[in-house]
Design a protein around this motif. Structure first.
Motif, PDB file in Angstrom:
ATOM      1  N   ILE A   1       0.909  -1.471   0.008  1.00 43.38           N
ATOM      2  CA  ILE A   1       0.113   0.016  -0.133  1.00 43.38           C
ATOM      3  C   ILE A   1       0.845   1.365  -0.041  1.00 43.38           C
ATOM      4  N   ILE A   2       1.770   1.004   0.806  1.00 38.57           N
ATOM      5  CA  ILE A   2       2.930   2.449   0.937  1.00 38.57           C
ATOM      6  C   ILE A   2       3.616   2.498  -0.431  1.00 38.57           C
ATOM      7  N   GLU A   3       4.065   1.508  -1.210  1.00 39.13           N
ATOM      8  CA  GLU A   3       4.617   1.356  -2.285  1.00 39.13           C
ATOM      9  C   GLU A   3       3.619   2.226  -3.481  1.00 39.13           C
ATOM     10  N   LYS A   4       2.470   1.693  -3.265  1.00 41.39           N
ATOM     11  CA  LYS A   4       1.514   2.086  -4.213  1.00 41.39           C
ATOM     12  C   LYS A   4       1.237   3.684  -4.056  1.00 41.39           C
ATOM     13  N   LEU A   5       1.145   4.334  -2.982  1.00 41.86           N
ATOM     14  CA  LEU A   5       1.140   5.656  -2.708  1.00 41.86           C
ATOM     15  C   LEU A   5       2.398   6.540  -2.896  1.00 41.86           C
ATOM     16  N   GLY A   6       3.400   5.716  -3.117  1.00 40.38           N
ATOM     17  CA  GLY A   6       4.731   6.620  -3.636  1.00 40.38           C
ATOM     18  C   GLY A   6       5.272   7.108  -2.328  1.00 40.38           C
ATOM     19  N   ILE A   7       5.010   6.739  -1.380  1.00 38.73           N
ATOM     20  CA  ILE A   7       5.601   7.250   0.134  1.00 38.73           C
ATOM     21  C   ILE A   7       7.089   6.424   0.334  1.00 38.73           C
ATOM     22  N   THR A   8       7.936   7.169   0.643  1.00 38.98           N
ATOM     23  CA  THR A   8       9.219   6.759   0.837  1.00 38.98           C
ATOM     24  C   THR A   8       9.340   6.151   2.013  1.00 38.98           C
ATOM     25  N   PHE A   9       9.769   4.898   2.246  1.00 41.73           N
ATOM     26  CA  PHE A   9       9.729   3.899   3.419  1.00 41.73           C
ATOM     27  C   PHE A   9      10.975   3.396   3.744  1.00 41.73           C
ATOM     28  N   SER A  10      11.418   3.108   4.910  1.00 39.46           N
ATOM     29  CA  SER A  10      12.593   2.258   5.319  1.00 39.46           C
ATOM     30  C   SER A  10      12.050   1.108   6.194  1.00 39.46           C
ATOM     31  N   VAL A  11      12.493   0.114   6.418  1.00 41.83           N
ATOM     32  CA  VAL A  11      12.394  -1.215   7.089  1.00 41.83           C
ATOM     33  C   VAL A  11      13.495  -1.390   7.970  1.00 41.83           C
ATOM     34  N   ASN A  12      12.966  -1.615   9.385  1.00 44.61           N
ATOM     35  CA  ASN A  12      13.884  -2.324  10.506  1.00 44.61           C
ATOM     36  C   ASN A  12      13.901  -3.410  10.505  1.00 44.61           C
ATOM     37  N   ASN A  13      15.214  -4.086  10.609  1.00 42.74           N
ATOM     38  CA  ASN A  13      15.383  -5.718  10.900  1.00 42.74           C
ATOM     39  C   ASN A  13      16.369  -5.812  11.810  1.00 42.74           C
ATOM     40  N   ILE A  14      16.286  -6.880  12.603  1.00 44.16           N
ATOM     41  CA  ILE A  14      17.247  -7.194  13.768  1.00 44.16           C
ATOM     42  C   ILE A  14      17.849  -8.777  13.398  1.00 44.16           C
ATOM     43  N   ILE A  15      19.025  -8.852  13.562  1.00 42.45           N
ATOM     44  CA  ILE A  15      19.421 -10.271  13.329  1.00 42.45           C
ATOM     45  C   ILE A  15      20.350 -10.627  14.809  1.00 42.45           C
ATOM     46  N   GLY A  16      20.567 -11.729  15.148  1.00 39.40           N
ATOM     47  CA  GLY A  16      21.370 -11.943  16.261  1.00 39.40           C
ATOM     48  C   GLY A  16      20.461 -12.323  17.628  1.00 39.40           C
ATOM     49  N   PHE A  17      18.919 -12.603  17.185  1.00 36.75           N
ATOM     50  CA  PHE A  17      18.335 -12.831  18.457  1.00 36.75           C
ATOM     51  C   PHE A  17      18.669 -14.219  19.065  1.00 36.75           C
ATOM     52  N   PRO A  18      18.322 -14.436  20.370  1.00 36.79           N
ATOM     53  CA  PRO A  18      18.686 -15.637  21.205  1.00 36.79           C
ATOM     54  C   PRO A  18      17.901 -16.715  20.260  1.00 36.79           C
ATOM     55  N   ASP A  19      19.048 -17.754  19.958  1.00 39.61           N
ATOM     56  CA  ASP A  19      18.637 -18.925  19.446  1.00 39.61           C
ATOM     57  C   ASP A  19      18.426 -18.921  17.794  1.00 39.61           C
ATOM     58  N   GLU A  20      18.761 -17.655  17.273  1.00 38.11           N
ATOM     59  CA  GLU A  20      18.468 -17.189  15.792  1.00 38.11           C
ATOM     60  C   GLU A  20      19.744 -18.171  15.087  1.00 38.11           C
ATOM     61  N   THR A  21      19.732 -18.665  13.798  1.00 36.84           N
ATOM     62  CA  THR A  21      20.669 -19.013  13.155  1.00 36.84           C
ATOM     63  C   THR A  21      20.688 -18.199  11.839  1.00 36.84           C
ATOM     64  N   ARG A  22      21.791 -18.629  11.176  1.00 31.51           N
ATOM     65  CA  ARG A  22      22.076 -17.723   9.952  1.00 31.51           C
ATOM     66  C   ARG A  22      20.676 -17.996   8.836  1.00 31.51           C
ATOM     67  N   GLU A  23      20.349 -19.465   9.018  1.00 32.06           N
ATOM     68  CA  GLU A  23      19.229 -19.826   8.067  1.00 32.06           C
ATOM     69  C   GLU A  23      18.212 -18.848   8.544  1.00 32.06           C
ATOM     70  N   LEU A  24      17.853 -18.627   9.475  1.00 30.16           N
ATOM     71  CA  LEU A  24      16.622 -18.068   9.996  1.00 30.16           C
ATOM     72  C   LEU A  24      16.593 -16.522   9.593  1.00 30.16           C
ATOM     73  N   ALA A  25      17.774 -15.985   9.752  1.00 26.66           N
ATOM     74  CA  ALA A  25      18.173 -14.682   9.198  1.00 26.66           C
ATOM     75  C   ALA A  25      17.959 -14.484   7.860  1.00 26.66           C
ATOM     76  N   PHE A  26      18.171 -15.512   7.175  1.00 29.89           N
ATOM     77  CA  PHE A  26      17.638 -15.481   5.612  1.00 29.89           C
ATOM     78  C   PHE A  26      16.364 -15.495   5.282  1.00 29.89           C
ATOM     79  N   ASP A  27      15.635 -15.807   6.429  1.00 33.17           N
ATOM     80  CA  ASP A  27      14.089 -15.820   6.241  1.00 33.17           C
ATOM     81  C   ASP A  27      13.912 -14.228   6.313  1.00 33.17           C
ATOM     82  N   THR A  28      14.674 -13.362   7.085  1.00 33.54           N
ATOM     83  CA  THR A  28      14.224 -12.060   7.047  1.00 33.54           C
ATOM     84  C   THR A  28      14.673 -11.438   5.689  1.00 33.54           C
ATOM     85  N   ILE A  29      15.680 -11.666   5.264  1.00 30.43           N
ATOM     86  CA  ILE A  29      16.250 -11.362   3.912  1.00 30.43           C
ATOM     87  C   ILE A  29      15.150 -11.688   2.931  1.00 30.43           C
TER      88      ILE A  29
END
Length: 550
Positions: free
Chosen positions: A400-428
């Motif tokens: 919806i934000i893309e369609k409206l042409g509004i500039t936006f950024s997205v916050n992501n976090i890696i390194g949560f307890p119990d997280e793996t590199r493979e789980l981080a790639f789900d975020t990617i």
């Protein structure tokens, strides 16, 4: 025991949630308070907390001054990595292309912060030093206090870190007092007590170290009524130089405006839920809810003052979740802001995206918005991050934000307890489903007071006494067997590349994780390809000044 102290104790017994209780005597001498803001994060926004506290004190007739370390360049064993420089290198922030006038707004000094702080103490002659710090800036504050201790000035440490780790803070020999919870009422009671030459050992919210080393731990008053905080605060305390910071690649003259305090959501990495728990989760008998919304008339007054007195051209709305309003409150905001229509930035939850609302916000001047995605695996996000929504719904909302042409950024976090590199790639993978202007990737910092801090300690990943004296871009503090922290840092540095570049480039990006020359080459290609208006080469000193609000 003095009569005044006895009366204060009695009031505390009668109503432990009573707010300001100490009245200043008419013939009393002004109290002098020197604020210390031990900031090392480059061009952070002026904190509304200090400007509000200063104004409250001045309204009571007291005197205030400020020592702000923002423009000092530190190079010692506790120096914090400049997270904003790291963000620029890891392609989280657009480079700043506008030349600054002789670096007047951003250049840091190599003068001694300790000597300058000592000079400030000598000139202002404070009755006490009020330190506003986070867990990240606490050690810098301690060092400044330790090296000026011979001046024999009492100090009060306040902020989220003293609130959630008061025992740890008070364990430092040079800390005299800590404020647990909000400081608006406590600092007035303390200043008035000093002015009245009265005992202040029972001031609500304060932990006070006595001469014999014992600590008096006073109860917490109910949350302040934010509609009673002066709408026009002491912004000028910080000086005009602090009005400037880059935003989306442009240098802006901006100031913050607080619309909410706290947050109704329960993310495990954030301390706002901890504030709610501290104040009784909205139980009136324990205290009022920490989450509060400022009246729109006061928001309007503050914006109007920023424009008329400080000539701002951009507004930064200070709120964890900007759209935590009901429909009526949102309409009130829109009607109020119609008068100004200045470009503004805000952050909000993905779940709060409604097309009609963002259409209105765009018409009113919404320039950029930041959303917290944090993690791309639904089960992990629900169980560990405490954010429960389906990925498909998140993508649909962001589209919806893309369609409206509004500039936006997205916050992501890696390194949560119990997280793996493979789980981080789900975020990617989830980030690849939409086209954000900026994509941040922070390594989790398990701050005291957050649910994840307790979880990491329980799992044996973290020493409970470790102070998280790193920026959000520093190396992980968690020692987890399933993911090497060096690998985590390398992934952060190329996170945006994995999102934006085609998948057939992934082997090359993987190589760049450990190849600095290749990583630099890919970074230049990234800027030219995806930020075409930022293709010019950035001078090092300007890149270091690149400060995004996301």
């Amino acid at each position: 025991m003095s009569q005044e102290s006895s009366n204060l104790i009695q009031l505390e017994k009668e109503n432990p949630f009573l707010t300001s209780k100490v009245k200043r005597k008419l013939d009393s001498k002004d109290c002098r308070i020197l604020f210390l803001y031990p900031n090392e994060r480059g061009m952070s926004t002026i904190p509304p907390s200090i400007t509000a506290l200063s104004q409250i004190l001045k309204d009571e007739g007291h005197q205030t001054a400020l020592f702000d370390t923002t423009f000092y360049k530190f190079d010692d064993e506790i120096t914090i990595e400049d997270s904003e420089v790291t963000k620029s290198k890891s392609l989280e922030n657009r480079p700043v292309l506008e030349r600054d006038d002789d670096d007047i707004h951003f250049k840091k000094t190599t003068r001694s912060a300790v000597l300058d702080f000592e000079t400030s103490i000598e000139k202002f002659k404070p009755d006490f030093i009020a330190v506003s710090c986070t867990e990240t800036t606490f050690l810098r504050a301690i060092k400044l206090i330790e090296q000026t201790r011979h001046k024999n000035i009492k100090n009060l440490f306040g902020g989220v870190f003293p609130t959630f780790a008061p025992d740890l803070v008070m364990n430092y020999k040079d800390v005299d007092m800590a404020c647990v919870g909000e400081g608006e009422n406590a600092i007035i009671d303390l200043a008035n007590s000093i002015s009245n030459k009265e005992d202040y050992s029972n001031v609500t919210n304060l932990w006070i170290k006595q001469d014999d080393g014992t600590i008096t731990k006073n109860s917490i008053s109910r949350p302040v009524d934010i509609d009673e905080i002066p709408p026009i605060t002491d912004i000028g305390l910080f000086g005009e130089k602090r009005f400037y910071r880059p935003m989306g690649g442009k240098i802006r003259r901006l100031l913050p405006v607080e619309t909410h305090r706290g947050c109704p959501f329960t993310c495990s990495f954030c301390n706002s839920p901890g504030q709610n728990r501290l104040y009784g989760d909205g139980d009136f008998k324990k205290g009022l809810s920490f989450f509060r919304k400022k009246s729109m008339n006061l928001v309007k007054t503050e914006i109007k003052n920023h424009i008329e007195k400080y000539d701002v051209e951009y507004i930064y709305f200070w709120a964890d979740t900007f759209l935590a309003w009901n429909d009526n409150e949102f309409n009130q905001f829109c009607e109020m802001y119609e008068e100004f229509k200045l470009p503004f930035w805000c952050q909000t939850r993905i779940e709060t995206i409604v097309e009609d609302k963002f259409k209105r916000l765009k018409d009113l001047g919404l320039d950029r918005v930041t959303f917290g995605l944090e993690h791309g695996n639904e089960k992990f996000r629900r169980d560990i991050v405490k954010r429960d929504y389906p990925n498909d719904a998140a993508v649909s909302k962001i589209k919806i934000i893309e369609k409206l042409g509004i500039t936006f950024s997205v916050n992501n976090i890696i390194g949560f307890p119990d997280e793996t590199r493979e789980l981080a790639f789900d975020t990617i993978e989830l980030n690849r489903k939409f086209n954000s202007d900026n994509t941040s990737c922070s390594i989790l910092v398990p701050f005291h007071g957050t649910e994840l801090h307790a979880y990491a300690v329980k799992k044996g990943y973290l020493d409970p006494n470790v102070i998280c004296a790193v920026s959000n871009s520093g190396e992980s503090l968690l020692n987890m067997p399933q993911w090497d922290k060096k690998d985590m840092t390398r992934l952060r540095d190329v996170f945006a590349m994995y999102i934006k570049f085609p998948k057939d480039r992934w082997p090359e990006i993987k190589k760049a994780e450990t190849d600095k020359v290749l990583r630099h080459k890919l970074r230049e290609e990234f800027v030219k390809t995806y930020w075409s208006d930022s293709a010019a080469k950035i001078e090092d000193d300007i890149a270091e000044a690149a400060k995004g609000l996301f």
